[in-house]
Design a protein around this motif. Structure first.
Motif, PDB file in Angstrom:
ATOM      1  N   SER A  62       9.602 -68.782  76.109  1.00  0.00           N
ATOM      2  CA  SER A  62       9.853 -69.131  74.706  1.00  0.00           C
ATOM      3  C   SER A  62       9.562 -67.928  73.802  1.00  0.00           C
ATOM      4  CB  SER A  62       9.034 -70.351  74.291  1.00  0.00           C
ATOM      5  OG  SER A  62       7.710 -70.019  74.026  1.00  0.00           O
ATOM      6  N   THR A  63       8.554 -67.143  74.134  1.00  0.00           N
ATOM      7  CA  THR A  63       8.265 -65.929  73.364  1.00  0.00           C
ATOM      8  C   THR A  63       9.427 -64.943  73.482  1.00  0.00           C
ATOM      9  OG1 THR A  63       5.900 -66.223  73.776  1.00  0.00           O
ATOM     10  CG2 THR A  63       6.624 -64.041  73.064  1.00  0.00           C
ATOM     11  N   ILE A  64       9.966 -64.824  74.680  1.00  0.00           N
ATOM     12  CA  ILE A  64      11.118 -63.939  74.873  1.00  0.00           C
ATOM     13  C   ILE A  64      12.314 -64.446  74.074  1.00  0.00           C
ATOM     14  CG2 ILE A  64      12.818 -63.149  76.576  1.00  0.00           C
ATOM     15  CD1 ILE A  64      10.490 -62.989  78.587  1.00  0.00           C
ATOM     16  N   ARG A  65      12.535 -65.776  74.103  1.00  0.00           N
ATOM     17  CA  ARG A  65      13.636 -66.344  73.331  1.00  0.00           C
ATOM     18  C   ARG A  65      13.452 -66.060  71.841  1.00  0.00           C
ATOM     19  NH1 ARG A  65      12.574 -71.332  75.643  1.00  0.00           N
ATOM     20  NH2 ARG A  65      13.057 -71.100  77.820  1.00  0.00           N
ATOM     21  N   LEU A  70      14.858 -62.884  67.018  1.00  0.00           N
ATOM     22  CA  LEU A  70      14.523 -61.851  66.042  1.00  0.00           C
ATOM     23  C   LEU A  70      15.430 -60.632  66.205  1.00  0.00           C
ATOM     24  CD1 LEU A  70      10.612 -61.925  66.068  1.00  0.00           C
ATOM     25  CD2 LEU A  70      12.115 -62.579  64.192  1.00  0.00           C
ATOM     26  N   ARG A  71      15.698 -60.296  67.453  1.00  0.00           N
ATOM     27  CA  ARG A  71      16.567 -59.157  67.733  1.00  0.00           C
ATOM     28  C   ARG A  71      17.977 -59.433  67.202  1.00  0.00           C
ATOM     29  NH1 ARG A  71      19.965 -58.047  72.021  1.00  0.00           N
ATOM     30  NH2 ARG A  71      20.380 -55.849  72.347  1.00  0.00           N
ATOM     31  N   GLY A  73      18.774 -61.447  64.781  1.00  0.00           N
ATOM     32  CA  GLY A  73      18.691 -61.359  63.323  1.00  0.00           C
ATOM     33  C   GLY A  73      18.692 -59.917  62.857  1.00  0.00           C
ATOM     34  N   THR A  74      17.981 -59.077  63.579  1.00  0.00           N
ATOM     35  CA  THR A  74      17.937 -57.661  63.231  1.00  0.00           C
ATOM     36  C   THR A  74      19.304 -57.011  63.423  1.00  0.00           C
ATOM     37  OG1 THR A  74      15.637 -57.600  63.944  1.00  0.00           O
ATOM     38  CG2 THR A  74      16.735 -55.495  63.688  1.00  0.00           C
ATOM     39  N   LEU A  75      19.991 -57.411  64.504  1.00  0.00           N
ATOM     40  CA  LEU A  75      21.329 -56.864  64.721  1.00  0.00           C
ATOM     41  C   LEU A  75      22.287 -57.319  63.625  1.00  0.00           C
ATOM     42  CD1 LEU A  75      21.715 -57.179  68.599  1.00  0.00           C
ATOM     43  CD2 LEU A  75      21.371 -55.109  67.243  1.00  0.00           C
ATOM     44  N   GLU A  76      22.121 -58.563  63.170  1.00  0.00           N
ATOM     45  CA  GLU A  76      22.945 -59.037  62.051  1.00  0.00           C
ATOM     46  C   GLU A  76      22.646 -58.213  60.796  1.00  0.00           C
ATOM     47  OE1 GLU A  76      22.207 -63.209  61.623  1.00  0.00           O
ATOM     48  OE2 GLU A  76      23.204 -63.705  63.514  1.00  0.00           O
ATOM     49  N   GLN A  77      21.366 -57.972  60.560  1.00  0.00           N
ATOM     50  CA  GLN A  77      20.995 -57.135  59.419  1.00  0.00           C
ATOM     51  C   GLN A  77      21.568 -55.732  59.574  1.00  0.00           C
ATOM     52  OE1 GLN A  77      16.751 -57.184  59.151  1.00  0.00           O
ATOM     53  NE2 GLN A  77      16.665 -59.204  58.175  1.00  0.00           N
ATOM     54  N   GLN A 120      10.358 -50.893  64.464  1.00  0.00           N
ATOM     55  CA  GLN A 120       9.151 -51.691  64.278  1.00  0.00           C
ATOM     56  C   GLN A 120       9.305 -53.064  64.917  1.00  0.00           C
ATOM     57  OE1 GLN A 120       8.590 -51.636  60.043  1.00  0.00           O
ATOM     58  NE2 GLN A 120       7.423 -49.735  60.056  1.00  0.00           N
ATOM     59  N   LEU A 121      10.466 -53.677  64.753  1.00  0.00           N
ATOM     60  CA  LEU A 121      10.691 -54.990  65.373  1.00  0.00           C
ATOM     61  C   LEU A 121      10.680 -54.888  66.896  1.00  0.00           C
ATOM     62  CD1 LEU A 121      13.371 -56.554  63.031  1.00  0.00           C
ATOM     63  CD2 LEU A 121      11.034 -57.331  63.372  1.00  0.00           C
ATOM     64  N   GLU A 122      11.278 -53.856  67.447  1.00  0.00           N
ATOM     65  CA  GLU A 122      11.285 -53.670  68.899  1.00  0.00           C
ATOM     66  C   GLU A 122       9.862 -53.433  69.415  1.00  0.00           C
ATOM     67  OE1 GLU A 122      14.108 -54.021  70.584  1.00  0.00           O
ATOM     68  OE2 GLU A 122      13.149 -53.681  72.506  1.00  0.00           O
ATOM     69  N   LYS A 123       9.112 -52.616  68.679  1.00  0.00           N
ATOM     70  CA  LYS A 123       7.728 -52.343  69.064  1.00  0.00           C
ATOM     71  C   LYS A 123       6.896 -53.626  69.001  1.00  0.00           C
ATOM     72  CE  LYS A 123       3.755 -49.483  67.823  1.00  0.00           C
ATOM     73  NZ  LYS A 123       3.228 -48.509  66.872  1.00  0.00           N
TER      74      LYS A 123
END
Length: 183
Positions: A62-65, A70-71, A73-77, A120-123
């Motif tokens: 679930s954490t990976i999901r 989030l990833r 969402g970041t790609l959409e951004q 930062q999100l990836e980290k």
């Protein structure tokens, strides 16, 4: 009928194979006891350990999901930022014709800010996965240790009789008395 009564009479004349007694071979008895204890621990502890690992696996998944969401969402951004970048580039072409270079700086700042945000999100995702994995391993280690200690205490309590218990206490009191006497 004669065969049936003959077999009962025949059974009455069989000699006994042996009798029950105490096994005084301590090494063989301890090996048997240890085998039984290990077998019981594996039999009963296997299900608990499997449930713990399954629960932990579900949490990690679930954490990976969540991280993947989030990833996304970041790609959409990032895609929105690219669209905005294209608009800015068009405006930059217009301003270049007019001699403005301020738009180039804005473009670079936007790319840098987006890149930093993505890094930062990836980290953050990687750190979260690492800490969750460490926490899961620590929980499993703690549970296994608790089960082993409980099993060992159960084995010790079942093996200790009153006299052995009192002898152990007396020996420990003697050791403590010798330590106190040396001081």
């Amino acid at each position: 009928m004669k065969n049936v009564t003959h077999s009962f009479v025949f059974l009455a004349h069989w000699p006994f194979a042996g009798s029950f007694g105490l096994n005084t071979d301590i090494l063989a008895t301890n090996l048997i006891n240890l085998t039984v204890v290990v077998g019981v621990l594996i039999f009963f502890g296997k299900g608990v350990l499997k449930d713990l690992l399954d629960n932990r696996k579900q949490r990690i998944l679930s954490t990976i999901r969540n991280s993947e969401e989030l990833r996304r969402g970041t790609l959409e951004q990032l895609e929105k930022a690219r669209i905005r970048l294209q608009k800015v580039e068009l405006e930059a072409d217009e301003y270049r014709m007019n001699g403005y270079s301020e738009i180039e700086r804005e473009k670079e700042n936007l790319i840098n800010a987006t890149s930093i945000s993505l890094e930062q999100l990836e980290k953050s995702k990687n750190e979260t996965l690492f800490y969750e994995k460490q926490r899961a391993m620590n929980q499993v280690r703690q549970r296994v240790f608790q089960q082993a200690v409980q099993g060992a205490l159960g084995t010790l309590n079942s093996c200790l009789n009153t006299e052995l218990h009192f002898r152990t206490i007396r020996a420990n009191i003697g050791i403590l008395g010798a330590i106190e006497w040396k001081r």
